[in-house]
Write an enzyme that holds these catalytic residues in place. Structure first.
Site, PDB file in Angstrom:
ATOM      1  CE1 TYR A 167      -4.009  -1.939   0.514  1.00 21.49           C
ATOM      2  CE2 TYR A 167      -3.026  -2.807   2.516  1.00 21.49           C
ATOM      3  CZ  TYR A 167      -4.025  -2.837   1.573  1.00 21.49           C
ATOM      4  OH  TYR A 167      -5.034  -3.758   1.674  1.00 21.49           O
ATOM      5  CB  THR A 203      -3.699  -3.856  -6.379  1.00 26.28           C
ATOM      6  OG1 THR A 203      -5.043  -4.272  -6.099  1.00 26.28           O
ATOM      7  CG2 THR A 203      -3.591  -3.401  -7.824  1.00 26.28           C
ATOM      8  CG  ASP A 204      -2.285  -5.294   0.002  1.00 30.70           C
ATOM      9  OD1 ASP A 204      -3.253  -6.007   0.332  1.00 30.70           O
ATOM     10  OD2 ASP A 204      -1.245  -5.214   0.700  1.00 30.70           O
ATOM     11  CD1 TRP A 205      -9.050  -7.810  -0.143  1.00 32.30           C
ATOM     12  CD2 TRP A 205      -7.228  -8.230  -1.360  1.00 32.30           C
ATOM     13  NE1 TRP A 205      -9.196  -9.054  -0.727  1.00 32.30           N
ATOM     14  CE2 TRP A 205      -8.095  -9.335  -1.474  1.00 32.30           C
ATOM     15  CE3 TRP A 205      -6.029  -8.269  -2.050  1.00 32.30           C
ATOM     16  CZ2 TRP A 205      -7.812 -10.459  -2.243  1.00 32.30           C
ATOM     17  CZ3 TRP A 205      -5.719  -9.382  -2.820  1.00 32.30           C
ATOM     18  CH2 TRP A 205      -6.609 -10.458  -2.906  1.00 32.30           C
TER      19      TRP A 205
END
Length: 664
Positions: A334, A370-372
């Site tokens: 992130y 991607t991260d969440w």
């Protein structure tokens, strides 16, 4: 008057409860109607084609063997054939992965389950599979019943087979094999075998053990249909206050690279195929150097800083570990790598990180996910925001603009999102060429083919019960727990070594199962009655507000004064044997000084700990990070530099042992 007010308030309370029940009932009915509508859009299951003595699934139900259905055809040709047949909506759906609910009865999970509160948060299976054309899901459900879980997986794959092209589902998961849960970051282990946290595996210094662990994870995951591991973490714990230290292999890049490579090979094999589980290594280009140790899930922790000019050091676990081992997928973090690229935006939004560094410099051609939750907020029932979008550096952009920037940066898949209709709109408006989707969809489909999902996505639900948590896997996990324990001190006030204990001493215990402790000694109620006190505690942290923040261990590492005083007072009454669960480093010089013995643990059950204390095995673990001597030393450290704590209480690599007395 008072009685009238009381009657009114009672009727008002009843009215509120009735309205709530009607609202929940209406939501349940709405979801059920939506589910029935979605499922009615499904076609028939794939027929079986027999050709040259072999059987194949007719996934698009056209009565012919298409190249993508033929396992004899090279994977790249199968991908190209399928891609030519896909609609824009189907391509867009492939590029999203998000949580979905899991039923406990082996059937599809549709609508609200009043016995499962996660169904309030997670979309029904058919909404994502049918309405959204998605076929990658991550799971947070605990696997308590492997047979029921595997049956649900089979039901989901049967539904996927009934979609127009029969594209199978890839099920992913965060780590779920820990004795502990790493400060709320990992998932409960449920029926799986139980192992130390990754930081505990690092304490063993044994790459072969890590590979064995990952191979057991592979077998247990495959038994229930999980085929994508959202791990290992190749991040470096150079900032001791960071909340995700437990998920790493510590602060040393060379050790992390060695263990990351072993982990990936244990999951995938030397080459990913139908026997493997794909590894999504995270978080490129290295999470860990968080400003002041705060976590990038939250806005106040969005900055990654490099005061030691040590950005390249955090690349080593990838370039010497994950990439040589053939990691199939990568997840950026992130955070914003402050001052390291031409713009200060989060890693996934950063073209310099994703395309220039990962794609071009390292030549990585796997899936980048991607991260969440980078595009839209995480909301409960569309009303309450659980977590805002982690769109760090681009907070002012609209969801549409964020998606465009992610695509331009070079990512393939959007984690924690379920808005393929927005991607379709971007293509139809001319902002994104459909050929750009083809690049990413090709990579995602390639892994599905490599994993054998197009040929046979089903599992033996009855056999899952014998594989998951088997006696051999449980025993291997217990042995790893033993080898992870680090003996930090073994010296009482008179210069003797209290460990190992002998006989059946009187024991005062805290945070230990009395039934387990009673196997080793006589339990007493107070320290004054005891021969020894054995206390289990955890590294300190500062409790935070918020639904998710409350699960995360962050902030100061030193014990609050009341607890520090309490433990030192106990140590003044009776020899204290202290175990500290080190999901992060702890600062405890006064407590260590007063204790007779100190053990650092990273996820070990009570019996394993007592086995060490009573000399059933020889301790061999070594610290995978430094234990600082003060918070002043912590605050003086550079977030991006390892081994830089001034005069640490216990240095990196420290660990004692003792000889086991011979019987007789």
């Amino acid at each position: 008057m008072a009685s009238s007010l009381l009657r009114v308030s009672r009727w008002l309370a009843v009215a509120i409860i009735v309205l709530m029940l009607l609202g929940i009932g209406g939501l349940w009915l709405t979801l059920k109607l939506q589910s029935w509508s979605n499922l009615s859009d499904l076609g028939e299951r794939a027929g079986i084609l027999e050709i040259d003595g072999l059987t194949f699934r007719d996934l698009n139900k056209n009565g012919e063997l298409d190249p993508y259905e033929d396992r004899r055809v090279p994977i790249d040709e199968r991908v190209d054939d399928l891609l030519r047949q896909m609609t824009l909506e189907e391509k867009a759906g492939v590029m999203f992965i998000n949580f979905t609910s899991v039923s406990s009865d082996g059937e599809l999970s549709e609508g609200l389950d009043f016995f499962d509160p996660t169904t309030l948060l997670l979309a029904p299976n058919s909404e994502l599979l049918v309405a959204k054309h998605m076929n990658s899901f991550s799971l947070i459900a605990t696997v308590d019943d492997p047979t029921a879980f595997a049956s649900w997986q089979n039901a989901l794959q049967k539904a996927a087979e009934r979609t127009r092209l029969g594209i199978p589902v890839t099920l992913a998961t965060d780590p779920r094999h820990g004795v502990a849960t790493g400060g709320g970051i990992a998932l409960p282990s449920g029926a799986f075998s139980k192992w130390p946290d990754p930081i505990g595996l690092a304490a063993t210094r044994d790459a072969e053990l890590v590979r064995e662990f990952a191979d057991i994870v592979r077998q247990e995951y495959r038994a229930v249909g999980l085929r994508l591991a959202l791990h290992p973490s190749a991040d470096l714990a150079t900032e001791p206050r960071w909340a995700r230290v437990a998920a790493t292999f510590g602060e040393d890049a060379a050790l992390s690279a060695e263990l990351t490579a072993a982990y990936v090979r244990g999951l995938q094999g030397e080459k990913l195929d139908a026997r493997g589980v794909a590894a999504m290594v995270k978080h490129f280009s290295g999470g860990g150097p968080q400003a002041d140790g705060e976590d990038a899930h939250f806005e106040y922790g969005k900055e990654q800083v490099y005061p030691g000019d040590n950005f390249d050091y955090h690349l080593i676990p990838f370039e010497d570990g994950a990439f040589p081992a053939g990691a199939a997928q990568v997840m950026p973090y992130y955070g914003i790598p402050i001052g390291q690229t031409d713009e200060d935006v989060g890693f996934s939004f950063n073209r310099s990180i994703v395309t220039s560094l990962l794609r071009e410099h390292y030549g990585f051609d796997g899936v980048i996910c991607t991260d969440w939750g980078l595009i839209s907020d995480n909301e409960l029932l569309g009303i309450y925001t659980i977590l805002p979008a982690r769109a760090w550096g681009v907070e002012d952009l609209t969801p549409r603009e964020r998606m465009l920037k992610l695509i331009d940066a070079g990512v393939d898949q959007f984690g924690g999102e379920q808005i393929p209709e927005l991607l379709v709109e971007l293509v139809r408006s001319g902002d994104v060429p459909e050929a750009r989707l083809d690049e990413s969809v090709r990579r995602i489909l390639r892994d599905k083919f490599r994993l054998g999902l197009f040929d046979d996505p089903y599992v033996d639900a009855e056999a899952a019960q014998q594989v998951v948590g088997s006696d051999a896997f449980v025993a291997a996990g217990i042995e790893a727990q033993r080898r992870s324990l680090v003996l930090l001190k073994n010296r009482d006030g008179e210069g003797g070594s209290p460990l190992p204990l002998i006989g059946r001493p009187r024991l005062y215990i805290e945070n230990i199962d009395p039934d387990v402790a009673a196997k080793f000694g006589e339990l007493v109620a107070t320290p004054e009655e005891a021969d020894f006190a054995i206390i289990r505690t955890s590294a300190p942290y500062e409790p935070r507000n918020g639904l998710f923040e409350s699960l995360v261990h962050a902030g100061a590492l030193d014990f609050p004064e009341p607890e520090k005083r309490r433990l030192t007072e106990i140590a003044g009454k009776v020899p204290l044997i202290l175990d500290i669960y080190l999901d992060r480093p702890a600062v405890f010089p006064e407590i260590a000084q007063s204790s007779a013995a100190v053990i650092g643990s990273f996820g070990a059950n009570d019996e394993v700990l007592l086995d060490l204390i009573f000399g059933r095995f020889t301790p061999s673990g070594r610290l995978p990070f430094e234990l600082p001597s003060s918070m002043q030393a912590v605050e003086a450290q550079f977030e991006d530099v390892p081994h830089d704590s001034r005069n640490p209480l216990y240095p990196f690599g420290y660990g004692l042992s003792f000889d086991i007395p011979k019987a007789g």
